[in-house]
Design an enzyme around this catalytic site. Structure first.
Site, mmCIF file in Angstrom:
data_model
loop_
_atom_site.group_PDB
_atom_site.id
_atom_site.type_symbol
_atom_site.label_atom_id
_atom_site.label_comp_id
_atom_site.label_asym_id
_atom_site.label_seq_id
_atom_site.Cartn_x
_atom_site.Cartn_y
_atom_site.Cartn_z
ATOM 1 N N TYR A 144 0.973 -1.488 0.007
ATOM 2 C CA TYR A 144 0.231 0.110 -0.180
ATOM 3 C C TYR A 144 1.180 1.107 -0.230
ATOM 4 C CZ TYR A 144 -4.801 -2.129 1.336
ATOM 5 O OH TYR A 144 -5.558 -2.500 0.982
ATOM 6 N N LYS A 194 3.054 -15.206 2.285
ATOM 7 C CA LYS A 194 3.196 -16.617 1.100
ATOM 8 C C LYS A 194 4.877 -16.226 0.629
ATOM 9 C CE LYS A 194 1.584 -17.686 -2.979
ATOM 10 N NZ LYS A 194 1.064 -18.817 -3.566
ATOM 11 N N ASP A 227 -2.986 -18.323 0.082
ATOM 12 C CA ASP A 227 -3.665 -18.919 -0.916
ATOM 13 C C ASP A 227 -4.367 -19.912 -0.418
ATOM 14 O OD1 ASP A 227 -1.685 -20.259 -0.790
ATOM 15 O OD2 ASP A 227 -2.027 -21.136 -2.673
ATOM 16 N N ASP A 251 -6.482 -6.821 4.007
ATOM 17 C CA ASP A 251 -7.352 -6.376 3.035
ATOM 18 C C ASP A 251 -7.985 -7.773 2.345
ATOM 19 O OD1 ASP A 251 -8.617 -4.453 1.734
ATOM 20 O OD2 ASP A 251 -8.215 -5.011 -0.041
ATOM 21 N N ASP A 255 -12.136 -9.379 4.357
ATOM 22 C CA ASP A 255 -13.788 -9.122 3.633
ATOM 23 C C ASP A 255 -14.064 -10.150 3.234
ATOM 24 O OD1 ASP A 255 -13.533 -6.504 2.918
ATOM 25 O OD2 ASP A 255 -14.309 -6.549 1.119
#
Ligand code: IPM
Ligand code: MN
Length: 365
Positions: A144, A194, A227, A251, A255
């Site tokens: 970000y 990751k 993932d 983020d 959600d």
């Protein structure tokens, strides 16, 4: 009597209507728990663009700076969607306010009462007892904010670049937040990264492992690739207790967590930074997760629970008013589970107004 000094930024869409109800409940809670509210209101987001020409005006910044917490509504809406992306309320208000106050720790509880399990898109037999997890997301680093970040021309075509950066110190301070969250829960943290692909994730995993070994050997730490985490969250959310991750992964996963918990109208959040007062409690911005809901704004039918629960988080984290925070959370739960519900969570019950929902919660308290 203790006086709680905070900024109130209702913002756009349903922000102002749910904020009104939340403030009523905070006032009533103060009468019972012996504190008074000393708040100042200011514009943020689209309304600030309209009134001041910018989404995060200097005057709003000053009011927040003079406060011990920020109670935030939500920003954005169709009226400002044609502006260049960088000037839109979400990017021009939310990201700068997080950065301005170093709100590096985002805490999003994923809570679904078992009585509301039909609000979840998951099959109810997967969540017989509802859902109770929390996502701790790093909020001021990663892709970000990393530099370089730009769009430029090269060899006759347009190229865009974002940069993902993490420093050890940034990872350690958010690791401490995950540890603190786990201590009051099941003492179990799943760190998501990751590390099979990204350098930042390799560092993240190493720093988190070492930090936990040194500072929280009693907390069970596991690691998961992002993932897989996205998949596991949909398969069996309650295998997690504290879900802990970097900015962009957080983020996305928060959600996903939000949607499996049913209505966004029920989900609160806190974005915390260092203390800046004598209370030595974190400065924080408290906001519902659901957004401005422009489709129902102004009709008095929005669910105020997320805003109210964000107010409860503010009492707990920034003011140390744990009993008052618990009282609000219990009252919301008891009002909703006994059938007082706005349209988003009605399911056959009669849908009541924003104001009536607030009254039901006051009565439950
Ligand atoms: C959130 C939002 C923001 C984010 C946007 C609006 C900038 O999606 O709070 O999760 O990506 O952090
Ligand atoms: Mn988001």
């Amino acid at each position: 009597m203790k006086s709680l000094k905070f900024a109130v930024l209702p913002g756009d869409g349903i922000g102002p209507e749910v904020m009104d109800v939340a403030l009523d409940i905070l006032k009533a809670t103060g009468e019972r728990y012996n504190f008074s509210l000393e708040y100042e209101e200011a514009d943020i987001g689209g309304i600030a663009i309209d009134n001041h020409g910018t989404a995060f005006p200097e005057s709003t910044h000053r009011i927040c700076q003079a406060s011990d917490a920020i109670l935030f509504g939500s920003v954005g809406g169709p009226k400002w969607e044609s502006l260049p992306p960088k000037e839109q309320p979400e990017r021009a208000a939310l990201l700068p306010i997080r950065k301005a106050f170093s709100l590096y720790a985002n805490v999003r509880p994923g809570l679904l009462y078992s009585e509301l399990s039909e609000a979840s898109p998951l099959k109810t037999n997967r969540i017989p007892n509802g859902i109770d997890i929390v996502c701790i997301r790093e909020l001021t680093g990663g892709i970000y904010f990393g530099q370089p970040k730009s769009t430029y021309e090269e060899n006759g075509e347009t190229v865009a670049i974002d940069t993902m950066v993490y420093k050890t110190s940034e990872i350690e301070r958010i690791a401490q937040v995950a540890i603190d969250a786990a201590k009051s829960r099941q003492k179990k943290v799943c760190s998501v990264d990751k590390a099979n692909v990204l350098e930042t994730s390799v560092l993240w995993r190493k720093v988190v492992t070492e930090y936990f070994a040194k500072h929280a050997p009693d907390i069970e730490l596991s690691h998961m690739y992002v993932d897989n985490a996205a998949m596991q969250l949909a398969r069996d959310p309650n295998q997690f207790d504290v879900l802990f991750t970097e900015n962009m992964f957080g983020d996305i996963l928060s959600d996903e967590m939000g949607v499996i918990c049913g209505s966004l109208g029920m989900l609160a959040s806190a974005s915390l930074g260092a203390s800046k007062n004598s209370l030595e409690l974190p400065f924080g911005l408290y906001e519902p997760s659901g957004g401005t809901a422009p489709d129902i704004a102004g009709q008095g039918i929005a669910n105020p629970c997320a805003q109210i629960l964000s107010g409860a988080m503010m009492l707990r984290y920034s003011f140390g008013e744990n009993d008052a925070a618990n009282a609000i959370e219990n009252a919301v739960k008891s009002a909703v589970t006994s059938g007082s519900r706005t349209g988003d969570i009605a399911f056959g019950n009669q849908a009541i107004s924003t104001k009536a929902m607030g009254d039901a919660i006051l009565k439950a308290m």
